[in-house]
Design a protein around this motif. Structure first.
Motif, PDB file in Angstrom:
ATOM      1  N   ALA A 130       0.812  -1.219   0.000  1.00 34.56           N
ATOM      2  CA  ALA A 130       0.000   0.000   0.000  1.00 34.56           C
ATOM      3  C   ALA A 130       0.843   1.267   0.000  1.00 34.56           C
ATOM      4  O   ALA A 130       0.326   2.359  -0.224  1.00 34.56           O
ATOM      5  CB  ALA A 130      -0.930   0.003   1.221  1.00 34.56           C
ATOM      6  N   ALA A 131       2.143   1.139   0.259  1.00 33.42           N
ATOM      7  CA  ALA A 131       3.009   2.312   0.365  1.00 33.42           C
ATOM      8  C   ALA A 131       3.231   2.955  -0.995  1.00 33.42           C
ATOM      9  O   ALA A 131       3.330   2.277  -2.022  1.00 33.42           O
ATOM     10  CB  ALA A 131       4.349   1.911   0.975  1.00 33.42           C
ATOM     11  N   ASP A 132       3.311   4.274  -0.992  1.00 38.24           N
ATOM     12  CA  ASP A 132       3.644   5.025  -2.208  1.00 38.24           C
ATOM     13  C   ASP A 132       5.165   5.159  -2.257  1.00 38.24           C
ATOM     14  O   ASP A 132       5.734   6.164  -1.856  1.00 38.24           O
ATOM     15  CB  ASP A 132       2.971   6.396  -2.177  1.00 38.24           C
ATOM     16  N   GLY A 133       5.826   4.112  -2.716  1.00 37.69           N
ATOM     17  CA  GLY A 133       7.274   4.076  -2.695  1.00 37.69           C
ATOM     18  C   GLY A 133       7.770   3.053  -1.701  1.00 37.69           C
ATOM     19  O   GLY A 133       7.099   2.063  -1.422  1.00 37.69           O
ATOM     20  N   ASP A 134       8.954   3.286  -1.139  1.00 37.92           N
ATOM     21  CA  ASP A 134       9.522   2.335  -0.200  1.00 37.92           C
ATOM     22  C   ASP A 134       9.315   2.799   1.236  1.00 37.92           C
ATOM     23  O   ASP A 134       8.905   3.921   1.498  1.00 37.92           O
ATOM     24  CB  ASP A 134      11.012   2.096  -0.499  1.00 37.92           C
ATOM     25  N   LEU A 135       9.588   1.881   2.181  1.00 33.23           N
ATOM     26  CA  LEU A 135       9.401   2.159   3.594  1.00 33.23           C
ATOM     27  C   LEU A 135      10.643   1.751   4.372  1.00 33.23           C
ATOM     28  O   LEU A 135      11.317   0.786   4.017  1.00 33.23           O
ATOM     29  CB  LEU A 135       8.205   1.378   4.159  1.00 33.23           C
ATOM     30  N   SER A 136      10.915   2.473   5.445  1.00 33.80           N
ATOM     31  CA  SER A 136      11.938   2.056   6.388  1.00 33.80           C
ATOM     32  C   SER A 136      11.306   1.144   7.425  1.00 33.80           C
ATOM     33  O   SER A 136      10.073   1.022   7.500  1.00 33.80           O
ATOM     34  CB  SER A 136      12.548   3.267   7.089  1.00 33.80           C
ATOM     35  N   ALA A 137      12.114   0.511   8.251  1.00 35.90           N
ATOM     36  CA  ALA A 137      11.574  -0.331   9.323  1.00 35.90           C
ATOM     37  C   ALA A 137      10.761   0.501  10.295  1.00 35.90           C
ATOM     38  O   ALA A 137       9.700   0.063  10.773  1.00 35.90           O
ATOM     39  CB  ALA A 137      12.710  -1.042  10.047  1.00 35.90           C
ATOM     40  N   ALA A 138      11.210   1.723  10.582  1.00 36.40           N
ATOM     41  CA  ALA A 138      10.474   2.584  11.510  1.00 36.40           C
ATOM     42  C   ALA A 138       9.119   2.981  10.947  1.00 36.40           C
ATOM     43  O   ALA A 138       8.106   2.987  11.661  1.00 36.40           O
ATOM     44  CB  ALA A 138      11.305   3.830  11.827  1.00 36.40           C
ATOM     45  N   GLU A 139       9.072   3.300   9.667  1.00 35.88           N
ATOM     46  CA  GLU A 139       7.800   3.675   9.040  1.00 35.88           C
ATOM     47  C   GLU A 139       6.852   2.488   8.993  1.00 35.88           C
ATOM     48  O   GLU A 139       5.649   2.633   9.224  1.00 35.88           O
ATOM     49  CB  GLU A 139       8.069   4.216   7.628  1.00 35.88           C
ATOM     50  N   THR A 140       7.382   1.319   8.696  1.00 34.19           N
ATOM     51  CA  THR A 140       6.554   0.113   8.675  1.00 34.19           C
ATOM     52  C   THR A 140       6.006  -0.175  10.065  1.00 34.19           C
ATOM     53  O   THR A 140       4.824  -0.508  10.224  1.00 34.19           O
ATOM     54  CB  THR A 140       7.376  -1.088   8.181  1.00 34.19           C
ATOM     55  N   ALA A 141       6.840  -0.037  11.084  1.00 25.38           N
ATOM     56  CA  ALA A 141       6.408  -0.289  12.460  1.00 25.38           C
ATOM     57  C   ALA A 141       5.255   0.630  12.844  1.00 25.38           C
ATOM     58  O   ALA A 141       4.281   0.199  13.477  1.00 25.38           O
ATOM     59  CB  ALA A 141       7.582  -0.084  13.418  1.00 25.38           C
ATOM     60  N   GLU A 142       5.342   1.897  12.452  1.00 28.57           N
ATOM     61  CA  GLU A 142       4.280   2.855  12.783  1.00 28.57           C
ATOM     62  C   GLU A 142       2.974   2.504  12.080  1.00 28.57           C
ATOM     63  O   GLU A 142       1.907   2.596  12.672  1.00 28.57           O
ATOM     64  CB  GLU A 142       4.725   4.264  12.394  1.00 28.57           C
ATOM     65  N   ARG A 143       3.051   2.072  10.831  1.00 32.67           N
ATOM     66  CA  ARG A 143       1.842   1.756  10.073  1.00 32.67           C
ATOM     67  C   ARG A 143       1.165   0.482  10.575  1.00 32.67           C
ATOM     68  O   ARG A 143      -0.059   0.388  10.574  1.00 32.67           O
ATOM     69  CB  ARG A 143       2.174   1.612   8.582  1.00 32.67           C
ATOM     70  N   VAL A 144       1.958  -0.482  10.981  1.00 36.12           N
ATOM     71  CA  VAL A 144       1.408  -1.779  11.376  1.00 36.12           C
ATOM     72  C   VAL A 144       1.081  -1.824  12.868  1.00 36.12           C
ATOM     73  O   VAL A 144       0.180  -2.541  13.293  1.00 36.12           O
ATOM     74  CB  VAL A 144       2.390  -2.912  10.992  1.00 36.12           C
TER      75      VAL A 144
END
Length: 240
Positions: free
Chosen positions: A187-201
């Motif tokens: 669903a991300a518009d581009g790539d994600l860092s581990a921190a960004e993924t953690a916040e979304r999930v």
């Protein structure tokens, strides 16, 4: 499933007679990656009017409305906006009501009260199901299975490994969380860092990194390094 798959965030109409509950559920939707609340309704008639006006992808529909039953509203929605899906959110837990909702074509049934994680899990599974056939003229069995399961397909097992649902997950990783991380990546518009993924999930950064590295090792994601002005480069992940 709605006809707007793959064309932006999933647009959601929230229907609940309680103004505060509707506000909370709308906030839950907004916190879920790839979803946006486009409207709120508090009566059955208003729900139908708003659905016809907004043409949402998904309606979060309460059963107990002031003017009519949510099951009646479900039937009207099916006739008026056939491209819109419905997720029933209600305190009703009797078996006959659940069966009636399933017969009416709801994509899921969530019993109140529930928390953000409960709704987020079902929304992300719904999104995974939408993506299964997005842009496809014909469906193979794998895509059909993903559509009905509402979960991303598992990578093919390596020769000699066990088969079965999520059999290749390392010890300590759960299939449910893996599904959520995979959906967040897609669903991300581009790539994600581990921190960004953690916040979304809604998990820790360390846990997110473990899932992302597993996806990278199994060919479900790719990683690249982003170099800043100082310090170690940041690892960025993208679904493949």
């Amino acid at each position: 499933m709605s006809g707007s798959e793959g064309s932006g965030p999933v647009r959601v109409l929230v229907v609940d007679d309680d103004f505060m509950v509707a506000k909370v559920h709308g906030g839950f939707v907004g916190r879920t990656p790839g979803f946006v609340t486009v409207g709120v309704a508090h009566h059955g008639a208003e729900a139908l009017e708003r659905a016809v006006e907004l043409r949402p992808d998904l309606v979060l529909l309460d059963l107990y409305l002031p003017d009519r039953s949510g099951l009646e509203v479900l039937d009207d929605l099916r006739a008026a906006v056939p491209g819109t899906d419905v997720l029933m959110v209600t305190a009703a837990r009797d078996a006959e009501t659940v069966r009636a909702a399933v017969r009416g074509g709801v994509v899921n049934y969530l019993i109140k009260p529930f928390g953000f994680e409960d709704l987020r899990d079902r929304l992300l599974r719904y999104a995974a199901g939408r993506e299964a056939l997005a842009g496809e003229q014909d469906a193979d069995q794998s895509a059909v299975d993903r559509l009905f399961a509402g979960a991303p397909a598992a990578p093919p097992p390596a020769p000699g490994t066990r088969t079965g649902p999520r059999a290749s997950l390392p010890k300590g990783l759960s299939g449910e969380t893996a599904d959520l991380v995979a959906t967040a990546l897609r669903a991300a518009d581009g790539d994600l860092s581990a921190a960004e993924t953690a916040e979304r999930v809604g998990i820790s950064r360390v846990s997110a990194r473990r899932y992302l590295e597993f996806f990278t090792d199994s060919g479900r994601a790719e990683v690249r390094l982003r170099y800043g002005s100082a310090g170690r480069p940041e690892r960025r992940y993208r679904a493949v």
